[in-house]
Each structure stands twice: as structure tokens, then as C-alpha cells.
Design a protein around this motif. Structure first.
Motif, short mmCIF file in Angstrom:
data_model
loop_
_atom_site.label_atom_id
_atom_site.label_comp_id
_atom_site.label_asym_id
_atom_site.label_seq_id
_atom_site.Cartn_x
_atom_site.Cartn_y
_atom_site.Cartn_z
N ASP A 39 23.28 13.31 19.61
CA ASP A 39 24.11 14.13 18.72
C ASP A 39 23.29 14.75 17.60
OD1 ASP A 39 26.62 15.15 17.75
OD2 ASP A 39 26.59 13.58 16.21
N LYS A 40 22.35 13.99 17.06
CA LYS A 40 21.52 14.46 15.93
C LYS A 40 20.06 14.11 16.21
CE LYS A 40 25.22 15.15 13.10
NZ LYS A 40 25.52 16.18 12.12
N PRO A 41 19.41 14.78 17.14
CA PRO A 41 18.06 14.40 17.53
C PRO A 41 17.04 14.59 16.41
CG PRO A 41 18.67 16.51 18.50
CD PRO A 41 19.91 15.96 17.88
N ASP A 42 16.04 13.72 16.41
CA ASP A 42 14.94 13.87 15.46
C ASP A 42 14.17 15.14 15.79
OD1 ASP A 42 15.44 11.60 14.01
OD2 ASP A 42 14.00 10.34 15.08
N PRO A 43 13.68 15.85 14.78
CA PRO A 43 12.87 17.05 15.04
C PRO A 43 11.47 16.67 15.53
CG PRO A 43 12.91 16.59 12.69
CD PRO A 43 13.85 15.60 13.34
N TYR A 44 10.83 17.63 16.14
CA TYR A 44 9.46 17.41 16.57
C TYR A 44 8.54 17.33 15.37
CZ TYR A 44 4.81 18.51 18.37
OH TYR A 44 3.46 18.48 18.65
N LYS A 47 0.83 -1.20 0.00
CA LYS A 47 0.00 0.00 0.00
C LYS A 47 0.87 1.26 0.00
CE LYS A 47 -3.73 -2.23 2.61
NZ LYS A 47 -4.49 -2.27 3.88
N GLU A 48 0.40 2.27 -0.69
CA GLU A 48 1.09 3.56 -0.71
C GLU A 48 0.99 4.24 0.65
OE1 GLU A 48 2.65 4.69 -3.39
OE2 GLU A 48 1.91 3.32 -4.94
N LYS A 49 2.03 4.99 1.00
CA LYS A 49 2.04 5.85 2.18
C LYS A 49 1.79 5.08 3.48
CE LYS A 49 0.59 9.77 -0.63
NZ LYS A 49 -0.39 10.81 -0.91
N ARG A 50 2.41 3.90 3.57
CA ARG A 50 2.31 3.09 4.78
C ARG A 50 3.68 2.72 5.33
NH1 ARG A 50 -0.38 1.92 8.41
NH2 ARG A 50 -1.15 -0.21 8.26
N LEU A 51 4.65 2.45 4.44
CA LEU A 51 5.97 1.97 4.86
C LEU A 51 7.05 2.85 4.23
CD1 LEU A 51 5.35 -1.86 4.43
CD2 LEU A 51 5.42 -0.59 6.60
N ILE A 52 7.81 3.54 5.07
CA ILE A 52 8.81 4.50 4.58
C ILE A 52 10.16 4.22 5.23
CG2 ILE A 52 9.44 6.94 4.43
CD1 ILE A 52 6.46 7.62 4.60
N ARG A 53 11.19 4.08 4.42
CA ARG A 53 12.56 3.94 4.92
C ARG A 53 13.29 5.26 4.72
NH1 ARG A 53 16.28 0.02 1.50
NH2 ARG A 53 17.82 1.26 2.62
N SER A 54 14.27 5.54 5.59
CA SER A 54 14.90 6.85 5.50
C SER A 54 16.25 6.87 6.20
CB SER A 54 13.98 7.91 6.15
OG SER A 54 14.53 9.20 6.02
N GLY A 55 16.98 7.96 5.95
CA GLY A 55 18.15 8.30 6.74
C GLY A 55 17.70 9.21 7.87
N GLN A 56 18.66 9.74 8.63
CA GLN A 56 18.33 10.58 9.78
C GLN A 56 17.51 11.80 9.36
OE1 GLN A 56 22.08 11.60 11.48
NE2 GLN A 56 22.64 13.01 9.86
N LEU A 57 16.73 12.32 10.31
CA LEU A 57 15.73 13.34 10.01
C LEU A 57 16.09 14.73 10.48
CD1 LEU A 57 12.52 11.30 10.98
CD2 LEU A 57 13.67 11.39 8.75
N ILE A 58 17.25 14.91 11.06
CA ILE A 58 17.56 16.18 11.70
C ILE A 58 17.49 17.37 10.74
CG2 ILE A 58 20.07 15.97 11.38
CD1 ILE A 58 20.34 17.34 14.17
N ASN A 59 17.75 17.14 9.46
CA ASN A 59 17.77 18.23 8.48
C ASN A 59 16.44 18.44 7.76
OD1 ASN A 59 20.51 18.97 8.92
ND2 ASN A 59 21.17 17.24 7.67
#
Length: 270
Positions: free
Chosen positions: A71-76, A30-42
Motif C-alpha cells: 500500500d505504501k512502498p518504500d522509495p528506492y 555512535k552518531e549516524k549508525r542507528l536511526i528510528r523512523s516512520g514510513q518512508l513513502i513521502n
């Protein structure tokens, strides 16, 4: 094969929706259900809005250690559940790109390259990947990752480490295998980091080598920041040697029995 594209974000280069990947039986994720990523700080404000509003982001699963998170916290992200599920123990060293210890790890490896004529950075990475799934702590955390996804009934779940290639690569391989996605699709998705993160890799290689740059040293350092098919194949090989097949490993070690796999399919497949 489904075209593999990234979610266009301003601050993160390697964020992908797995929606559309086809299983062996012809079903699709399904679309918009499973997302892989790198860190989100930026993430920019526009990126945050896109993930929360357009992708209905409901949960972020962070694979990093507490030192990396500090060191690189996720944003709110408003309304998004933040789940810490570290794949590595704090004491574990590895190529994670953004930890404080990274430079020391690289320096040590470069020293080994100079001392050992038969040193292979590719073999180092293959062994590291195999250890990600053979280490009892990491294995239990990957099992927990799948259990978390079984509880996410609505919205998108996003999982990330630092670069979104090693820890995330193995997690995505396990998830897609549990959803019965063909191995060639899993490998093609895994290798896309080399395309999506190419600019970042060049910056990292430049930073690590500095004035010491030479052709042979670059040849050994670059595989530490890129991915090769042999890396993820080492995980498949580890699972098959240990359990006889990927399916048997998923059932025995990840708890993915018929009931849970059916539930996973119900949640994430059309």
C-alpha cells in the motif's frame, strides 16, 4: 540527558538518530549508525540524498506487513539494502495508522466504547504492547532485528513501521536496553513521538471522528494515535514478570548473551 531531536526531513516527521544517547557506564551511541523512523513513502529527493549521503544509510529494516508495504512502498534508495522484517503476521489487526483495515479497527473500537461503560483505550493499548512482545511470531522477529544489527558493520541502519511508534517503539526499547541505556532515556525517547507527530495525530483524529466528534469520543480515540508512558511500561513489566529482569529476557529470549552484547557495543558505542 542527551537532547532528543529529530532528523530534519521534508517528508517524514518522526525520524531520529539515536547517536549521543549515553549508557549507564558513560559510553555513547555512535552518531549516524542507528536511526528510528516512520514510513518512508513521502521522502523527498532532498530527504533521500540527506539519508544516503550525509547519514551514510546502508540498510532499511521494514517492520510492516506485506499488505502495508504494498500500500505504501518504500522509495528506492541507491546503494541501500532493503530488509523486510514484519513484526506482525498478516492476519493481525492493530492500530498501525496506514493499513487498509485501520478504519475498520477504529470503527470496531468506537463501537466497543459506546457499548462498554468501562472501556479504556489506554488499557487496550497497554495490552496490545504487551502482546507485541509475548506473541511468539513478533518475539522471533524482534530477535531477528537484533541479529540484523549485529551484521551491519558500516553505515547507518534505519528501522521503521508505519507511524514509527508502536512496533518501532518496542524494537528501540529492546535495542537500547541491550546497549545498557538507562530506562528513563528509553522512555523519554519513546514519548517524543507525541511532539514530533503532533500535527499528523490531529489529522488522523479529525479523519476518524469526522462528524461524530464529541469530547468523550475524542478522549477515547486520541490515545490510539499517541503514546503514553504506561504503554512502554507494560512491555518492561511483561519482560520482568516473565524472565525476572529485562537483562534476563534479552539473554534468554533475544539471544543477547555476553558475547553478542559485547559485539553490539563494539559496533555502536564510543
Amino acid at each position: 540527558m542527551q537532547e532528543i531531536t529529530r532528523i530534519s526531513l521534508e517528508g517524514v516527521c518522526n525520524t531520529r538518530d539515536l547517536g549521543g544517547f549515553q549508557t549507564k557506564s558513560g559510553k555513547k551511541i555512535k552518531e549516524k549508525r542507528l536511526i528510528r523512523s516512520g514510513q518512508l513513502i513521502n521522502l523527498t529527493e532532498a530527504d533521500k540524498k540527506k539519508l544516503v549521503e550525509e547519514y551514510q544509510l546502508a540498510a532499511v529494516i521494514d517492520f510492516r506487513t506485506s499488505a502495508e508495504r504494498n500500500d505504501k512502498p518504500d522509495p528506492y534508495l541507491p546503494g541501500v539494502k532493503m530488509i523486510n522484517n514484519p513484526i506482525l503476521e498478516e492476519k493481525t489487526l492493530g492500530i498501525t495508522r496506514d493499513t487498509q483495515s485501520q478504519n475498520n479497527v477504529i470503527v470496531t473500537l468506537v463501537q466497543e466504547m459506546h457499548k462498554q461503560s468501562d472501556f479504556s483505550s489506554e488499557k487496550y493499548m497497554e495490552d496490545m504492547y504487551a502482546s507485541l512482545i509475548s506473541n511468539p511470531y513478533s518475539r522471533s522477529q524482534y530477535k531477528n532485528f537484533l541479529e540484523i544489527l549485529l551484521q551491519q558493520e558500516k553505515g547507518a541502519s534505519l528501522w521503521h513501521c508505519s507511524a514509527g511508534k508502536d512496533r518501532v517503539g518496542v524494537a528501540t526499547m529492546l535495542l537500547l536496553s541491550a546497549l545498557d541505556v538507562p530506562r528513563e532515556t528509553i522512555i523519554a525517547d519513546y514519548l517524543k513521538i507525541n511532539e514530533f507527530g503532533a500535527e499528523e495525530v490531529e489529522e488522523l483524529v479529525d479523519r476518524v471522528l469526522g462528524d461524530n466528534r464529541n469530547e468523550e469520543l475524542e478522549r477515547q480515540v486520541r490515545p490510539l494515535f499517541c503514546v503514553e508512558e504506561s504503554y512502554i511500561q507494560s512491555v518492561f513489566r511483561q519482560l520482568e514478570q516473565e524472565s525476572g529482569s529485562v537483562e534476563a529476557f534479552l539473554e534468554k529470549e533475544m539471544g543477547m548473551n555476553d558475547k553478542k552484547r559485547a559485539r553490539l557495543e563494539e559496533l555502536y558505542l564510543d
